[in-house]
Write a protein that holds these residues in place. Sequence first.
Motif, PDB file in Angstrom:
ATOM      1  N   ASN A   1       0.877  -1.172   0.000  1.00  0.00           N
ATOM      2  CA  ASN A   1       0.000   0.000   0.000  1.00  0.00           C
ATOM      3  C   ASN A   1       0.912   1.219   0.000  1.00  0.00           C
ATOM      4  O   ASN A   1       1.553   1.527   1.005  1.00  0.00           O
ATOM      5  CB  ASN A   1      -0.898  -0.027   1.240  1.00  0.00           C
ATOM      6  CG  ASN A   1      -1.876   1.130   1.267  1.00  0.00           C
ATOM      7  OD1 ASN A   1      -1.914   1.941   0.342  1.00  0.00           O
ATOM      8  ND2 ASN A   1      -2.660   1.223   2.328  1.00  0.00           N
TER       9      ASN A   1
ATOM     10  N   GLN B   1      -2.527  -1.507  -3.348  1.00  0.00           N
ATOM     11  CA  GLN B   1      -3.108  -0.174  -3.537  1.00  0.00           C
ATOM     12  C   GLN B   1      -2.034   0.881  -3.793  1.00  0.00           C
ATOM     13  O   GLN B   1      -0.984   0.884  -3.165  1.00  0.00           O
ATOM     14  CB  GLN B   1      -3.909   0.236  -2.300  1.00  0.00           C
ATOM     15  CG  GLN B   1      -4.549   1.625  -2.412  1.00  0.00           C
ATOM     16  CD  GLN B   1      -5.561   1.887  -1.323  1.00  0.00           C
ATOM     17  OE1 GLN B   1      -6.569   1.189  -1.243  1.00  0.00           O
ATOM     18  NE2 GLN B   1      -5.312   2.857  -0.477  1.00  0.00           N
TER      19      GLN B   1
ATOM     20  N   SER C   1      -1.888   5.197  -4.147  1.00  0.00           N
ATOM     21  CA  SER C   1      -2.572   6.486  -4.028  1.00  0.00           C
ATOM     22  C   SER C   1      -1.659   7.579  -4.575  1.00  0.00           C
ATOM     23  O   SER C   1      -0.451   7.565  -4.326  1.00  0.00           O
ATOM     24  CB  SER C   1      -2.914   6.787  -2.567  1.00  0.00           C
ATOM     25  OG  SER C   1      -3.722   5.779  -2.012  1.00  0.00           O
TER      26      SER C   1
ATOM     27  N   ARG D   1      -6.205  -1.756  -6.335  1.00  0.00           N
ATOM     28  CA  ARG D   1      -6.930  -0.555  -5.917  1.00  0.00           C
ATOM     29  C   ARG D   1      -6.112   0.670  -6.310  1.00  0.00           C
ATOM     30  O   ARG D   1      -4.887   0.634  -6.259  1.00  0.00           O
ATOM     31  CB  ARG D   1      -7.175  -0.554  -4.406  1.00  0.00           C
ATOM     32  CG  ARG D   1      -8.006  -1.717  -3.910  1.00  0.00           C
ATOM     33  CD  ARG D   1      -7.973  -1.808  -2.377  1.00  0.00           C
ATOM     34  NE  ARG D   1      -8.720  -2.966  -1.907  1.00  0.00           N
ATOM     35  CZ  ARG D   1      -8.243  -4.204  -1.821  1.00  0.00           C
ATOM     36  NH1 ARG D   1      -6.978  -4.439  -2.190  1.00  0.00           N
ATOM     37  NH2 ARG D   1      -8.981  -5.190  -1.377  1.00  0.00           N
TER      38      ARG D   1
ATOM     39  N   ILE E   1      -6.291   5.145  -6.019  1.00  0.00           N
ATOM     40  CA  ILE E   1      -6.955   6.373  -5.579  1.00  0.00           C
ATOM     41  C   ILE E   1      -6.120   7.554  -6.061  1.00  0.00           C
ATOM     42  O   ILE E   1      -4.930   7.654  -5.741  1.00  0.00           O
ATOM     43  CB  ILE E   1      -7.106   6.414  -4.053  1.00  0.00           C
ATOM     44  CG1 ILE E   1      -7.946   5.224  -3.574  1.00  0.00           C
ATOM     45  CG2 ILE E   1      -7.745   7.729  -3.607  1.00  0.00           C
ATOM     46  CD1 ILE E   1      -7.999   5.060  -2.070  1.00  0.00           C
TER      47      ILE E   1
ATOM     48  N   ASP F   1     -11.133  -3.363  -7.349  1.00  0.00           N
ATOM     49  CA  ASP F   1     -12.133  -2.688  -6.515  1.00  0.00           C
ATOM     50  C   ASP F   1     -11.554  -1.370  -6.014  1.00  0.00           C
ATOM     51  O   ASP F   1     -10.361  -1.121  -6.130  1.00  0.00           O
ATOM     52  CB  ASP F   1     -12.610  -3.568  -5.348  1.00  0.00           C
ATOM     53  CG  ASP F   1     -11.488  -4.078  -4.479  1.00  0.00           C
ATOM     54  OD1 ASP F   1     -11.749  -4.950  -3.658  1.00  0.00           O
ATOM     55  OD2 ASP F   1     -10.335  -3.611  -4.625  1.00  0.00           O
ATOM     56  N   ASN F   2     -12.413  -0.490  -5.518  1.00  0.00           N
ATOM     57  CA  ASN F   2     -12.005   0.782  -4.902  1.00  0.00           C
ATOM     58  C   ASN F   2     -11.162   1.632  -5.844  1.00  0.00           C
ATOM     59  O   ASN F   2      -9.984   1.891  -5.614  1.00  0.00           O
ATOM     60  CB  ASN F   2     -11.242   0.526  -3.600  1.00  0.00           C
ATOM     61  CG  ASN F   2     -11.161   1.766  -2.723  1.00  0.00           C
ATOM     62  OD1 ASN F   2     -11.952   2.678  -2.858  1.00  0.00           O
ATOM     63  ND2 ASN F   2     -10.200   1.793  -1.822  1.00  0.00           N
ATOM     64  N   GLN F   3     -11.794   2.091  -6.918  1.00  0.00           N
ATOM     65  CA  GLN F   3     -11.164   2.992  -7.880  1.00  0.00           C
ATOM     66  C   GLN F   3     -11.764   4.388  -7.705  1.00  0.00           C
ATOM     67  O   GLN F   3     -12.940   4.599  -8.007  1.00  0.00           O
ATOM     68  CB  GLN F   3     -11.423   2.499  -9.303  1.00  0.00           C
ATOM     69  CG  GLN F   3     -10.993   1.072  -9.569  1.00  0.00           C
ATOM     70  CD  GLN F   3      -9.495   0.943  -9.573  1.00  0.00           C
ATOM     71  OE1 GLN F   3      -8.811   1.490 -10.429  1.00  0.00           O
ATOM     72  NE2 GLN F   3      -8.976   0.213  -8.605  1.00  0.00           N
ATOM     73  N   VAL F   4     -10.981   5.329  -7.207  1.00  0.00           N
ATOM     74  CA  VAL F   4     -11.492   6.659  -6.885  1.00  0.00           C
ATOM     75  C   VAL F   4     -10.649   7.719  -7.582  1.00  0.00           C
ATOM     76  O   VAL F   4      -9.414   7.699  -7.487  1.00  0.00           O
ATOM     77  CB  VAL F   4     -11.483   6.900  -5.361  1.00  0.00           C
ATOM     78  CG1 VAL F   4     -12.005   8.304  -5.043  1.00  0.00           C
ATOM     79  CG2 VAL F   4     -12.333   5.858  -4.639  1.00  0.00           C
TER      80      VAL F   4
ATOM     81  N   HIS G   1     -15.867  -0.513 -10.790  1.00  0.00           N
ATOM     82  CA  HIS G   1     -15.780   0.023  -9.433  1.00  0.00           C
ATOM     83  C   HIS G   1     -15.228   1.440  -9.404  1.00  0.00           C
ATOM     84  O   HIS G   1     -14.670   1.868  -8.392  1.00  0.00           O
ATOM     85  CB  HIS G   1     -14.907  -0.874  -8.541  1.00  0.00           C
ATOM     86  CG  HIS G   1     -15.511  -2.183  -8.188  1.00  0.00           C
ATOM     87  ND1 HIS G   1     -16.651  -2.301  -7.417  1.00  0.00           N
ATOM     88  CD2 HIS G   1     -15.122  -3.446  -8.473  1.00  0.00           C
ATOM     89  CE1 HIS G   1     -16.936  -3.574  -7.249  1.00  0.00           C
ATOM     90  NE2 HIS G   1     -16.041  -4.301  -7.892  1.00  0.00           N
TER      91      HIS G   1
END
Length: 386
Positions: free
Chosen positions: A97, A175, A177, A206, A208, A247-250, A268
């Motif tokens: 992450n 993930q 970010s 993931r 973000i 999942d969790n694509q922002v 997602h």
Amino acid sequence: MQMGIPGMTIFAATLAVACALNASPCNVIDFGGKGDGVTDDTAAFQAAIDAVAGRGAGKIIVPYSPKGYRIASPGREFVDGKPCRGQLVIPPVRGLNIAFEGEMPCKLLYSYQVRPPESVKSNFTPTRFGTMGIRNTCIFSDWTPPEERDPKARPWTILSTVEGTSCNGKFSMSQVSIANLEFRAHLDKDAMYPKGGCVNLQNSSRAIVRDSQFCLDDNVGDTFLKKSLQPNPCHTVGLMMSGDQNDNQVLNNVAVQGFRYGLVLGEHVVADYLYVHNCEEGIVFHDSTHLSTINHVVAQHNRVILSTAPDGLFGHRAAECNVIVGSVNFESGRGLLPEVSRLVAGVSDPGNRLRGSLVWHQPWGDGEFPVVGAANFRITRFGTER
């Protein structure tokens, strides 16, 4: 890792150990980053990334620098035998992450068009080459990758994940970010198109991204040199999010400009305020079995605003795309240069894979929003919804 600075190899190694043993963020400056726009900061960034990866999680801080951080080293085709094609590499670490964060939110770019010399007599300035003059925390590349004209091949980018083995997306990590950062890919001014893109996160399950933009290092039109952006035979991408079974694509307050494909998305996805400019295809979905939603898109001078990807693009499978776009505010670019940025289709879905809806608004112009296919996608003009 050789940093090119006396004593820096030992110093960076010591910092990497310290970073791996505690939860404090890693500052790229502490790993030898200069941000002077001249020094090749590739090794410093990679050392910070490797330090965070070594502990399995963490943040990389990128302080603001007026000149930006130059990434000049060639991209790596493979990492431990796995496809990558990134100048900066996010290692394949199970459960990793990792966050990249600039000092302040980006001021988003304006669209580009070639304005004639006589426009100097009005309130406009003729378009000319040069960076945009917007003070963002910038990471830029001046390396020209090999041309890649195979749409199924992996694109070259400044920052990339590495292909893994998990799920259809071949995830290698958990993930990524990105916040408050501007990535600038190199525009080849002889060819007048970029041969590489900015960021490829397709192998992170993931992703973000907020307050960031992905663009070119020069304007796309120049009145004085009589040049403008040309159709790109290379399959370049501004920002590619996670592959299939993610999942969790922002995405929040994100801009792309100047690529063959601006944003390449899957399922997602939840997005709020996307800014797409001068792309041949602005927002591209390869599959979205699970519903994706986009609140608002500002689209200026794109050949296609929303499209569905052909099967195999960048290794993604083509499938049904369930997408709701709350609103699109667009300018067509018709009659203006670059010609490659003139609107041909607001939505292009020749395989009729899109399911969902879109509302469009054109503040001025001829009021047309051409559509190719999209038989299963409800498209309405703002103010005419029932």
